[in-house]
Design a protein around this motif. Structure first.
Motif, PDB file in Angstrom:
ATOM      1  N   ALA A  25      24.612 -36.363 -25.354  1.00 39.39           N
ATOM      2  CA  ALA A  25      23.876 -37.022 -26.945  1.00 39.39           C
ATOM      3  C   ALA A  25      22.699 -36.070 -27.482  1.00 39.39           C
ATOM      4  O   ALA A  25      23.226 -35.744 -28.628  1.00 39.39           O
ATOM      5  CB  ALA A  25      24.058 -38.484 -26.999  1.00 39.39           C
ATOM      6  N   ARG A  26      21.824 -35.429 -26.793  1.00 31.71           N
ATOM      7  CA  ARG A  26      20.459 -35.432 -27.899  1.00 31.71           C
ATOM      8  C   ARG A  26      21.416 -33.636 -27.734  1.00 31.71           C
ATOM      9  O   ARG A  26      21.065 -33.360 -28.860  1.00 31.71           O
ATOM     10  CB  ARG A  26      19.680 -35.584 -26.160  1.00 31.71           C
ATOM     11  CG  ARG A  26      18.794 -36.453 -26.610  1.00 31.71           C
ATOM     12  CD  ARG A  26      17.324 -36.568 -25.991  1.00 31.71           C
ATOM     13  NE  ARG A  26      16.600 -37.394 -25.476  1.00 31.71           N
ATOM     14  CZ  ARG A  26      16.687 -38.015 -24.519  1.00 31.71           C
ATOM     15  NH1 ARG A  26      17.630 -38.194 -23.364  1.00 31.71           N
ATOM     16  NH2 ARG A  26      16.243 -39.305 -24.325  1.00 31.71           N
ATOM     17  N   ALA A  29      25.042 -35.071 -31.262  1.00 29.04           N
ATOM     18  CA  ALA A  29      25.070 -36.784 -31.241  1.00 29.04           C
ATOM     19  C   ALA A  29      27.133 -36.103 -31.652  1.00 29.04           C
ATOM     20  O   ALA A  29      27.830 -35.799 -32.617  1.00 29.04           O
ATOM     21  CB  ALA A  29      24.616 -36.342 -32.589  1.00 29.04           C
ATOM     22  N   ASP A  63      30.019 -38.655 -32.740  1.00 28.42           N
ATOM     23  CA  ASP A  63      30.762 -39.732 -34.371  1.00 28.42           C
ATOM     24  C   ASP A  63      31.055 -40.434 -33.369  1.00 28.42           C
ATOM     25  O   ASP A  63      30.651 -41.636 -34.172  1.00 28.42           O
ATOM     26  CB  ASP A  63      32.120 -39.090 -34.702  1.00 28.42           C
ATOM     27  CG  ASP A  63      31.926 -37.865 -35.595  1.00 28.42           C
ATOM     28  OD1 ASP A  63      30.808 -37.821 -36.370  1.00 28.42           O
ATOM     29  OD2 ASP A  63      32.665 -37.176 -35.055  1.00 28.42           O
ATOM     30  N   VAL A  78      30.586 -43.261 -29.597  1.00 29.66           N
ATOM     31  CA  VAL A  78      30.961 -43.438 -28.193  1.00 29.66           C
ATOM     32  C   VAL A  78      31.948 -44.173 -27.587  1.00 29.66           C
ATOM     33  O   VAL A  78      31.556 -45.611 -27.802  1.00 29.66           O
ATOM     34  CB  VAL A  78      29.121 -43.086 -27.756  1.00 29.66           C
ATOM     35  CG1 VAL A  78      29.051 -43.724 -25.818  1.00 29.66           C
ATOM     36  CG2 VAL A  78      28.587 -42.619 -28.623  1.00 29.66           C
ATOM     37  N   LEU A 129      20.606 -45.155 -26.392  1.00 28.77           N
ATOM     38  CA  LEU A 129      21.416 -44.510 -27.198  1.00 28.77           C
ATOM     39  C   LEU A 129      20.989 -44.909 -28.610  1.00 28.77           C
ATOM     40  O   LEU A 129      20.931 -44.425 -29.542  1.00 28.77           O
ATOM     41  CB  LEU A 129      22.666 -44.919 -27.183  1.00 28.77           C
ATOM     42  CG  LEU A 129      23.659 -43.843 -26.159  1.00 28.77           C
ATOM     43  CD1 LEU A 129      24.833 -44.454 -25.990  1.00 28.77           C
ATOM     44  CD2 LEU A 129      23.336 -42.566 -26.045  1.00 28.77           C
ATOM     45  N   GLU A 164      18.911 -39.226 -32.768  1.00 27.65           N
ATOM     46  CA  GLU A 164      20.368 -38.522 -32.834  1.00 27.65           C
ATOM     47  C   GLU A 164      20.932 -39.582 -32.966  1.00 27.65           C
ATOM     48  O   GLU A 164      22.109 -39.107 -33.769  1.00 27.65           O
ATOM     49  CB  GLU A 164      20.544 -37.477 -31.482  1.00 27.65           C
ATOM     50  CG  GLU A 164      18.951 -36.391 -31.737  1.00 27.65           C
ATOM     51  CD  GLU A 164      18.042 -36.672 -30.697  1.00 27.65           C
ATOM     52  OE1 GLU A 164      17.009 -35.749 -30.431  1.00 27.65           O
ATOM     53  OE2 GLU A 164      18.160 -38.609 -30.600  1.00 27.65           O
ATOM     54  N   THR A 165      21.268 -40.527 -32.236  1.00 24.41           N
ATOM     55  CA  THR A 165      22.838 -41.199 -32.134  1.00 24.41           C
ATOM     56  C   THR A 165      22.209 -43.425 -32.814  1.00 24.41           C
ATOM     57  O   THR A 165      22.831 -44.228 -32.075  1.00 24.41           O
ATOM     58  CB  THR A 165      22.810 -41.547 -30.250  1.00 24.41           C
ATOM     59  OG1 THR A 165      21.746 -42.428 -29.499  1.00 24.41           O
ATOM     60  CG2 THR A 165      23.446 -40.084 -30.087  1.00 24.41           C
ATOM     61  N   VAL A 202      25.083 -43.925 -34.381  1.00 24.98           N
ATOM     62  CA  VAL A 202      26.497 -43.758 -33.945  1.00 24.98           C
ATOM     63  C   VAL A 202      27.261 -45.162 -33.237  1.00 24.98           C
ATOM     64  O   VAL A 202      26.506 -45.694 -32.279  1.00 24.98           O
ATOM     65  CB  VAL A 202      26.347 -42.781 -32.745  1.00 24.98           C
ATOM     66  CG1 VAL A 202      27.992 -42.022 -32.233  1.00 24.98           C
ATOM     67  CG2 VAL A 202      26.123 -41.274 -33.300  1.00 24.98           C
TER      68      VAL A 202
END
Length: 230
Positions: free
Chosen positions: A43-44, A47, A49, A51, A69, A74-75, A78
């Motif tokens: 994820a790092r 990223a 769209d 999960v 997360l 970054e997330t 998300v």
């Protein structure tokens, strides 16, 4: 429409393969791992769209992965859908409180999961989800304001259109009359809950023409749900 990037965290190899197949068929770009720590690294690096996160993965738990997360810049925004065999309300609430946007209880049909993922993406990433809502053989063009079932255009009034749109955005969810009033008519609407029943009947009449299966399920003492029974 650009492909949506999905991070799938699932340690059941057969299920992971099945879900990857179904989502790639819907033009998702799927990255799959069985490991929570690796999921955070992935994820790092890029990223996603959305999960899809199994609650019961080995090692770092799904709930902890979800928590981390949400802390990562970054997330942080998300959408996360939890996959869980736990049906208890307390566990579902815990998942949502940790930062999950939705949950799907196993066993589930891949088709329902694809619809749920599409619904979440439409709410938070409308550019990725396109302008068509669909479930079973029903399709809604939200821009052209048209509804088709099996390719045939259905005549819907504006309230029935909004009602069906709300169901299509949340397939499988059960909504009470009060929640439907808030969602479709608005918080300030001075309308009785029984009005919902009238519009549900009209919606059913319109979409169930020619003996088609009823996909609006009445849930006793609870409300209504979009459910094909598949």
């Amino acid at each position: 429409m650009s492909a949506a990037r999905m991070l799938l965290v699932e340690d059941d190899a057969a299920l992971g393969e099945l879900l990857t197949y179904h989502f790639e068929r819907e033009d998702f770009e799927v990255r799959h791992t069985a490991d929570g720590e690796e999921a955070l690294l992935m994820a790092r690096e890029a990223a996603p769209d959305i999960v899809l996160l199994d609650w019961m993965i080995e090692g770092l738990s799904g709930i902890e992965v979800c928590r981390r997360l949400r802390r990562m810049p970054e997330t942080a925004n998300v959408p996360i859908i939890m996959l869980t065999a736990r049906g208890e309300e307390e566990d579902r609430v815990r998942g949502l409180e940790t930062g999950a946007d939705d949950y799907v209880t196993k066993p589930f049909s891949p088709r329902e999961l694809v619809a749920r993922v599409g619904a979440v993406l439409r709410r938070v990433r409308p550019g990725l989800a396109g302008e068509t809502l669909s479930y079973a053989d029903v399709e809604m063009d939200t821009v052209g304001h048209k509804v088709r079932r099996g390719g045939e255009v259905l005549p819907l009034g504006p309230t029935e259109f909004r009602l069906l749109k709300h169901f299509l955005e949340h397939p499988g969810w059960v909504f009470s009359r009060e929640r439907l009033l808030d969602a479709v008519w608005g918080h300030d609407a001075d309308i009785e809950a029984r009005t919902v029943d009238v519009h549900i009947r009209r919606l059913r009449k319109a979409i169930n023409r020619d003996g088609r299966p009823d996909i609006i399920r009445t849930v006793r003492s609870a409300g209504y749900s979009l459910d094909s029974g598949a």
